[in-house]
Motif scaffolding. Structure first.
Motif, PDB file in Angstrom:
ATOM      1  N   SER A   1       0.832  -1.206   0.000  1.00 12.52           N
ATOM      2  CA  SER A   1       0.000   0.000   0.000  1.00 12.52           C
ATOM      3  C   SER A   1       0.862   1.250   0.000  1.00 12.52           C
ATOM      4  CB  SER A   1      -0.924   0.014   1.222  1.00 12.52           C
ATOM      5  OG  SER A   1      -1.769  -1.109   1.240  1.00 12.52           O
ATOM      6  N   ILE A   2       1.913   1.240   0.828  1.00 16.16           N
ATOM      7  CA  ILE A   2       2.833   2.382   0.894  1.00 16.16           C
ATOM      8  C   ILE A   2       3.471   2.614  -0.469  1.00 16.16           C
ATOM      9  CG2 ILE A   2       4.976   3.241   1.917  1.00 16.16           C
ATOM     10  CD1 ILE A   2       2.703   3.259   3.882  1.00 16.16           C
ATOM     11  N   THR A   3       3.923   1.538  -1.106  1.00 16.97           N
ATOM     12  CA  THR A   3       4.566   1.645  -2.427  1.00 16.97           C
ATOM     13  C   THR A   3       3.600   2.214  -3.455  1.00 16.97           C
ATOM     14  OG1 THR A   3       5.970  -0.249  -1.890  1.00 16.97           O
ATOM     15  CG2 THR A   3       5.802   0.367  -4.215  1.00 16.97           C
ATOM     16  N   ALA A   4       2.345   1.755  -3.420  1.00 17.39           N
ATOM     17  CA  ALA A   4       1.340   2.242  -4.372  1.00 17.39           C
ATOM     18  C   ALA A   4       1.086   3.735  -4.188  1.00 17.39           C
ATOM     19  CB  ALA A   4       0.042   1.455  -4.186  1.00 17.39           C
ATOM     20  N   ILE A   5       1.017   4.189  -2.926  1.00 22.19           N
ATOM     21  CA  ILE A   5       0.796   5.618  -2.653  1.00 22.19           C
ATOM     22  C   ILE A   5       1.970   6.446  -3.168  1.00 22.19           C
ATOM     23  CG2 ILE A   5       0.554   7.341  -0.829  1.00 22.19           C
ATOM     24  CD1 ILE A   5      -0.823   5.096   0.846  1.00 22.19           C
ATOM     25  N   LEU A   6       3.190   6.003  -2.870  1.00 23.07           N
ATOM     26  CA  LEU A   6       4.379   6.738  -3.299  1.00 23.07           C
ATOM     27  C   LEU A   6       4.462   6.806  -4.820  1.00 23.07           C
ATOM     28  CD1 LEU A   6       7.040   5.384  -0.756  1.00 23.07           C
ATOM     29  CD2 LEU A   6       5.967   7.638  -0.759  1.00 23.07           C
ATOM     30  N   ASN A   7       4.202   5.686  -5.479  1.00 20.19           N
ATOM     31  CA  ASN A   7       4.282   5.660  -6.945  1.00 20.19           C
ATOM     32  C   ASN A   7       3.259   6.611  -7.565  1.00 20.19           C
ATOM     33  OD1 ASN A   7       6.347   3.798  -6.888  1.00 20.19           O
ATOM     34  ND2 ASN A   7       5.023   2.026  -7.194  1.00 20.19           N
TER      35      ASN A   7
ATOM     36  N   ILE B   1      -5.662   4.334   9.438  1.00 24.82           N
ATOM     37  CA  ILE B   1      -5.594   4.260  10.896  1.00 24.82           C
ATOM     38  C   ILE B   1      -4.813   3.015  11.332  1.00 24.82           C
ATOM     39  CG2 ILE B   1      -6.984   3.933  12.983  1.00 24.82           C
ATOM     40  CD1 ILE B   1      -9.138   5.673  11.649  1.00 24.82           C
ATOM     41  N   GLU B   2      -5.002   1.902  10.619  1.00 26.15           N
ATOM     42  CA  GLU B   2      -4.262   0.676  10.930  1.00 26.15           C
ATOM     43  C   GLU B   2      -2.767   0.858  10.665  1.00 26.15           C
ATOM     44  OE1 GLU B   2      -2.919  -2.978  11.952  1.00 26.15           O
ATOM     45  OE2 GLU B   2      -4.866  -2.058  12.446  1.00 26.15           O
ATOM     46  N   LEU B   3      -2.428   1.535   9.561  1.00 29.27           N
ATOM     47  CA  LEU B   3      -1.017   1.794   9.263  1.00 29.27           C
ATOM     48  C   LEU B   3      -0.390   2.675  10.352  1.00 29.27           C
ATOM     49  CD1 LEU B   3      -1.134   2.449   5.394  1.00 29.27           C
ATOM     50  CD2 LEU B   3      -0.293   0.404   6.563  1.00 29.27           C
ATOM     51  N   GLN B   4      -1.138   3.677  10.806  1.00 26.02           N
ATOM     52  CA  GLN B   4      -0.622   4.535  11.872  1.00 26.02           C
ATOM     53  C   GLN B   4      -0.402   3.747  13.158  1.00 26.02           C
ATOM     54  OE1 GLN B   4      -3.799   7.415  11.808  1.00 26.02           O
ATOM     55  NE2 GLN B   4      -2.583   8.896  10.658  1.00 26.02           N
TER      56      GLN B   4
END
Length: 303
Positions: A5-11, A204-207
Motif C-alpha cells: 500500500s505504501i509503495t502504491a501511494i508513493l508511486n 488508521i491501521e497503518l498509523q
C-alpha cells in the motif's frame, strides 16, 4: 499488505510531483506519524497539487481552503444561525469538517484567522458559541505558505508553527522532470481525480503499526542528545518536549516506509531537518537549516 500500500501511494504521488521522491516520502511520513504538515515554497512549485494528490490517494474526504487577508474565523469553523421553525440557533459546519484540510497560503490570512486552526490541530475539535464540536477521524491539516519576504503575508507565530510536525520545501524540479512536465507527463489531481490506494480505516491501521516500531535505549539517547544540543545553542530557542516526541514519531514512520519495524540513526537523520528547522530560532539571524545541519554534524549516535 501494508508495504505494498505504501509503495502504491508513493508511486502515484510521484506521477503528480515529478522528480521529488524525497519530499513525497517526507509528506507521507508526516501523515503516518499523525502529524500536520506545512509546505513552504514559492508559488507554482506544486504545493497544492501534492496536498490534493495526498488526500485523494489516502481516500480521505478533503476540502481546500484558500486563505485571504479578509477571511474570518467563521469562514473556516462555521456559524450558528437562528432557525425560526425550531426557535433556536442551529450550527452550520464550516469547511474544516473534513478528514484532510488543505489550507492554501495560510500566511495570507490575519493572525486571528490563523489561530482558528489552533484548537482544531491540537484537540481535533472546535468551539463555536461555547459549544464543542468534534472533527472527523482521522484529521489532518496540510498547509501551504509563501516565503515570508513576499508581500501580503503574515508570518505564523511560534505557537502555530509548533503545531506542525514537519515543514518541507519542494524546490525547483531538475531539467529532466521539468521537461516531462512540459510534455504533459505529470498528473493534475485538480483535473483528474486519483484513485484511492487505501481507505481511512486502513490508514488508521497503518498509523497503529507505525507506533509499534521499536526504538532502542541508545537510539532514544541519540534523540535526546540532538534535542539537548538545540537547547544549548547560544542565544537560541531549543526544541521543546513536543518537538522531541515529534522527532521520534516521524523517525518511526520513516523506518516503517523503509519496511523496518525498528529504528536506526539514519531514520532520525532523514527527518530531523523537516521536524526541527521551523522550530529553531536564533537571535543572530542564523537560519534553522544551518542550525539543524550543525546539530547533526556535532552529535554522534552511540549505538
Amino acid at each position: 499488505m501494508s508495504h505494498s500500500s505504501i509503495t502504491a501511494i508513493l508511486n502515484q504521488l510521484q506521477r503528480v510531483l515529478l522528480g521529488k521522491p524525497h519530499q513525497i516520502k517526507l509528506a507521507l511520513t508526516c501523515i503516518l506519524a499523525k502529524g500536520h504538515l506545512l509546505i513552504e515554497d514559492l508559488p507554482g512549485m506544486g504545493k497544492t497539487s501534492l496536498s490534493q494528490g495526498m488526500a485523494q490517494s489516502l481516500g480521505l474526504s478533503h476540502q481546500r481552503i484558500q486563505f485571504t487577508s479578509d477571511m474570518l474565523p467563521a469562514d473556516i469553523l462555521g456559524v450558528s444561525i437562528f432557525d425560526k421553525e425550531q426557535s433556536q440557533f442551529v450550527f452550520h459546519p464550516g469547511p474544516i469538517f473534513k478528514q484532510m484540510i488543505l489550507a492554501d497560503e495560510i500566511n495570507r490570512a490575519s493572525p486571528k484567522t490563523q489561530s482558528a486552526l489552533l484548537e482544531a490541530m491540537a484537540e481535533q475539535q472546535i468551539s463555536v458559541d461555547g459549544i464543542t464540536h468534534a472533527l472527523p477521524s482521522p484529521f489532518f491539516v496540510i498547509a501551504t505558505q509563501n516565503p515570508s519576504e513576499q508581500s501580503g503575508t503574515f508570518p505564523l507565530p511560534e505557537s502555530q508553527l509548533d503545531r506542525f510536525m514537519m515543514r518541507i520545501s519542494i524546490g525547483y524540479p531538475d531539467e529532466t522532470a521539468e521537461m516531462a512536465m512540459l510534455k504533459g507527463e505529470d498528473v493534475s489531481p485538480a483535473q483528474q481525480h486519483l484513485p484511492a490506494c487505501i481507505d481511512p480505516l486502513t490508514l488508521i491501521e497503518l498509523q497503529s503499526q507505525v507506533s509499534k516500531v521499536k526504538a532502542s535505549e541508545a537510539l532514544l539517547n541519540y534523540i535526546l542528545a540532538l534535542v539537548k544540543g538545540s537547547r544549548q545553542l547560544n542565544e537560541g530557542y531549543g526544541l521543546s518536549p513536543r518537538a522531541s516526541k515529534a522527532l521520534l514519531n516521524a523517525a518511526k514512520a520513516w523506518a516503517f516506509i523503509q519496511g523496518r519495524n525498528y529504528l536506526v540513526p539514519d531514520d532520525v537523520q532523514a527527518v530531523f531537518a523537516a521536524v526541527a528547522e521551523h522550530r529553531l530560532r536564533h537571535t543572530s539571524q542564523q537560519q534553522g537549516e544551518a542550525l539543524s545541519q550543525r546539530l547533526l554534524a556535532s552529535t554522534n549516535p552511540i549505538l
